[in-house]
Design a protein around this motif. Structure first.
Motif, PDB file in Angstrom:
ATOM      1  N   LYS A   2       0.830  -1.208   0.000  1.00  0.00           N
ATOM      2  CA  LYS A   2       0.000   0.000   0.000  1.00  0.00           C
ATOM      3  C   LYS A   2       0.866   1.260   0.000  1.00  0.00           C
ATOM      4  CE  LYS A   2      -3.841  -2.175   2.393  1.00  0.00           C
ATOM      5  NZ  LYS A   2      -4.498  -2.351   3.689  1.00  0.00           N
ATOM      6  N   ARG A   3       2.107   1.133   0.473  1.00  0.00           N
ATOM      7  CA  ARG A   3       3.031   2.271   0.468  1.00  0.00           C
ATOM      8  C   ARG A   3       4.029   2.174  -0.688  1.00  0.00           C
ATOM      9  NH1 ARG A   3       2.890   5.118   5.349  1.00  0.00           N
ATOM     10  NH2 ARG A   3       4.872   6.128   4.985  1.00  0.00           N
ATOM     11  N   LEU A 203       2.992  10.624   2.257  1.00  0.00           N
ATOM     12  CA  LEU A 203       2.160   9.427   2.115  1.00  0.00           C
ATOM     13  C   LEU A 203       1.184   9.271   3.285  1.00  0.00           C
ATOM     14  CD1 LEU A 203       4.786   6.805   0.896  1.00  0.00           C
ATOM     15  CD2 LEU A 203       2.966   7.802  -0.462  1.00  0.00           C
ATOM     16  N   GLY A 206      -0.212   5.156   8.759  1.00  0.00           N
ATOM     17  CA  GLY A 206      -0.877   3.873   8.446  1.00  0.00           C
ATOM     18  C   GLY A 206       0.002   2.954   7.609  1.00  0.00           C
ATOM     19  N   ASP A 207      -0.643   1.871   7.121  1.00  0.00           N
ATOM     20  CA  ASP A 207       0.109   0.860   6.351  1.00  0.00           C
ATOM     21  C   ASP A 207       0.603   1.409   5.021  1.00  0.00           C
ATOM     22  OD1 ASP A 207      -0.479  -0.897   8.351  1.00  0.00           O
ATOM     23  OD2 ASP A 207      -2.289  -1.669   7.369  1.00  0.00           O
TER      24      ASP A 207
ATOM     25  N   ARG B  82      -9.403   9.808   2.182  1.00  0.00           N
ATOM     26  CA  ARG B  82      -8.451  10.345   3.164  1.00  0.00           C
ATOM     27  C   ARG B  82      -9.052  10.257   4.573  1.00  0.00           C
ATOM     28  NH1 ARG B  82      -3.221  10.457   2.705  1.00  0.00           N
ATOM     29  NH2 ARG B  82      -2.269  11.911   4.116  1.00  0.00           N
ATOM     30  N   ASN B  86      -9.809   2.625   7.191  1.00  0.00           N
ATOM     31  CA  ASN B  86      -9.291   1.422   6.522  1.00  0.00           C
ATOM     32  C   ASN B  86      -8.851   1.644   5.079  1.00  0.00           C
ATOM     33  OD1 ASN B  86      -9.903  -0.076   8.847  1.00  0.00           O
ATOM     34  ND2 ASN B  86     -12.037  -0.257   8.175  1.00  0.00           N
ATOM     35  N   SER B  88      -7.794   4.709   3.717  1.00  0.00           N
ATOM     36  CA  SER B  88      -7.075   5.973   3.487  1.00  0.00           C
ATOM     37  C   SER B  88      -5.877   5.779   2.542  1.00  0.00           C
ATOM     38  CB  SER B  88      -6.629   6.593   4.803  1.00  0.00           C
ATOM     39  OG  SER B  88      -5.624   5.823   5.378  1.00  0.00           O
ATOM     40  N   TRP B  89      -5.381   4.550   2.433  1.00  0.00           N
ATOM     41  CA  TRP B  89      -4.233   4.286   1.548  1.00  0.00           C
ATOM     42  C   TRP B  89      -4.579   4.559   0.082  1.00  0.00           C
ATOM     43  CZ3 TRP B  89      -4.851   0.368  -2.100  1.00  0.00           C
ATOM     44  CH2 TRP B  89      -5.910  -0.513  -1.878  1.00  0.00           C
ATOM     45  N   ARG B  92      -3.612   7.931  -1.455  1.00  0.00           N
ATOM     46  CA  ARG B  92      -2.197   8.182  -1.799  1.00  0.00           C
ATOM     47  C   ARG B  92      -1.995   8.285  -3.316  1.00  0.00           C
ATOM     48  NH1 ARG B  92      -0.252   3.711   2.354  1.00  0.00           N
ATOM     49  NH2 ARG B  92      -0.283   4.965   4.233  1.00  0.00           N
ATOM     50  N   TYR B  93      -2.845   7.617  -4.101  1.00  0.00           N
ATOM     51  CA  TYR B  93      -2.632   7.582  -5.557  1.00  0.00           C
ATOM     52  C   TYR B  93      -2.763   8.963  -6.212  1.00  0.00           C
ATOM     53  CZ  TYR B  93      -1.966   2.643  -5.272  1.00  0.00           C
ATOM     54  OH  TYR B  93      -1.435   1.419  -4.954  1.00  0.00           O
TER      55      TYR B  93
END
Lengths: 207, 200
Positions: A2-3, A203, A206-207, B82, B86, B88-89, B92-93
């Motif tokens: 995810k990162r 970023l 979180g994960d 955001r 769960n 929020s990742w 990032r895109y």
């Protein structure tokens, strides 16, 4: 993952754009045009994020009945009202939307910034009370620059506008240049850190 | 009472409400502040819709049938995650897609902030002002070099840098004061002229 995948996107696209700056090839220019089209399509959703953030902060205040929660109601009503007025009557000259801009937003914006005149005067007084040589130099330079811009300056002495111009063109230029060089090196270093994946705070957690 | 008078009265009410903060924080100021935040954000929404969303998202997809624009549009809509714990990742895109422009920032910031400034600083020493600018630039750069203790001859050189910066900050301060005072004059002219008719 995810990162890692977002990080990889920044690194790959970042290096492509760094190369694009040096290689003005058609393929590279077309790629950059395509990227700009995508960014323009993504950008309106940033405002959506801002609206959501403002709405969530204020609706939470209203829900929890925190002190002064009534002002949150005013904020949300103003937000919805202005937006609705713009969508219903349009944004052209002569519409209620422009009336709100001219008679509510613009006067308040100008007054907010003009308030700073009073706080600057207060800060100048405090700096002068410090009685350090550096503070005195700062204030004398400020006084000469201010007097050099207004008609009373030349009435006090014909040298004031000339000294003001010299301050702006010589010591001020040297100061601005020294700071600009530091800012430039800092920007380059930070950009390189992002490009190489060392700086990752954007970023989020979180994960 | 004409429509213009009512408009001026409303603008004057908000102007005085903001100025009331000079006395102390009060309900009038808080009300005006809340309205200002809401109106400022609300003002941006129709403008962004008209000037950004319609020409770059709506028209390409629904009028010009460029359906591939749906991909960045969907990517942009990922911003809303955001606020999700769960998911929020996903936000990032769109962030990293915009962040990639820093690749261009490396050579451009190096060029415009460093190389151009260095070239402008390297002039022949044919007059006293050029020498003074050179001394000032070098002493300020040395002041910001913290790997060596600022004492002795080095400390004296960095002290020259401080004096240059104080003059520079003074000039910026003077300009800022002038700008704010002119805004203040504008508001006072509005209150005394447009509203009360005391100044022409």
């Amino acid at each position: 993952m995810k990162r890692q995948i977002p990080l990889l996107i920044v690194i790959i696209l970042g290096f492509i754009f760094a190369i694009h700056t040096f290689v003005p090839h058609k393929v590279s220019a077309d790629f950059f045009d395509w990227y700009q089209t995508w960014i323009k399509a993504i950008s309106p959703f940033m405002v959506l994020l801002g609206i959501m953030s403002l709405t969530m902060v204020h609706s939470t205040k209203i829900k929890r009945k925190v002190p002064n929660w009534q002002y949150s109601v005013v904020t949300l009503l103003s937000l919805v009202g202005t937006g609705a007025v713009g969508f219903i009557w349009g944004t052209q000259e002569g519409t209620p939307f422009m009336w709100l801009f001219k008679n509510v937003q613009m006067p308040m914006g100008a007054t907010m910034f003009s308030l700073l005149a009073f706080y600057i005067a207060s800060a100048a007084y405090k700096a002068f009370r410090a009685r350090s040589a550096e503070a005195t130099v700062l204030l004398v330079a400020a006084m000469i620059v201010m007097l050099g811009q207004v008609p009373i300056g030349i009435k006090i002495s014909k040298w004031i506008p000339e000294i003001s111009s010299w301050i702006l063109n010589v010591p001020n230029l040297a100061a601005k240049r020294g700071i600009a060089l530091g800012v430039g090196l800092g920007m380059t270093a930070t950009s390189l850190k992002i490009l190489l994946g060392i700086e990752r705070t954007y970023l989020g957690g979180g994960d | 009472m004409s429509f213009e008078t009512i408009s001026n009265f409303i603008a004057a009410f908000f102007t005085l409400s903001i100025f009331s903060f000079l006395y102390k924080d009060n309900p009038f100021y808080k009300f005006a502040e809340a309205v200002f935040i809401g109106v400022s954000m609300g003002y941006a929404i129709p403008l962004i819709y008209k000037d950004v969303f319609t020409p770059f998202v709506y028209r390409p997809i629904f009028v010009e049938s460029k359906f591939w624009i749906l991909i960045p549009a969907l990517m942009g809509s990922l911003y809303v995650f955001r606020f999700s714990k769960n998911l929020s990742w996903l936000s990032r895109y769109p962030i990293v897609f915009g962040m990639a422009i820093v690749g261009m920032g490396v050579p451009l910031s190096m060029h415009s902030y460093v190389l151009v400034q260095m070239r402008s600083a390297m002039l022949p020493f044919d007059n006293i002002n050029t020498i003074l600018i050179f001394i000032g630039t070098v002493s300020i750069l040395l002041y910001f070099f913290f790997s060596r203790e600022h004492k002795g001859v080095y400390g004296k050189v960095t002290n020259v840098g401080i004096w240059y910066m104080m003059v520079g900050f003074g000039a910026s301060f003077g300009y800022t004061v002038m700008a704010r005072i002119s805004l203040l004059i504008g508001r006072i002219q509005f209150l005394l002229g447009d509203c009360l008719g005391l100044v022409k």
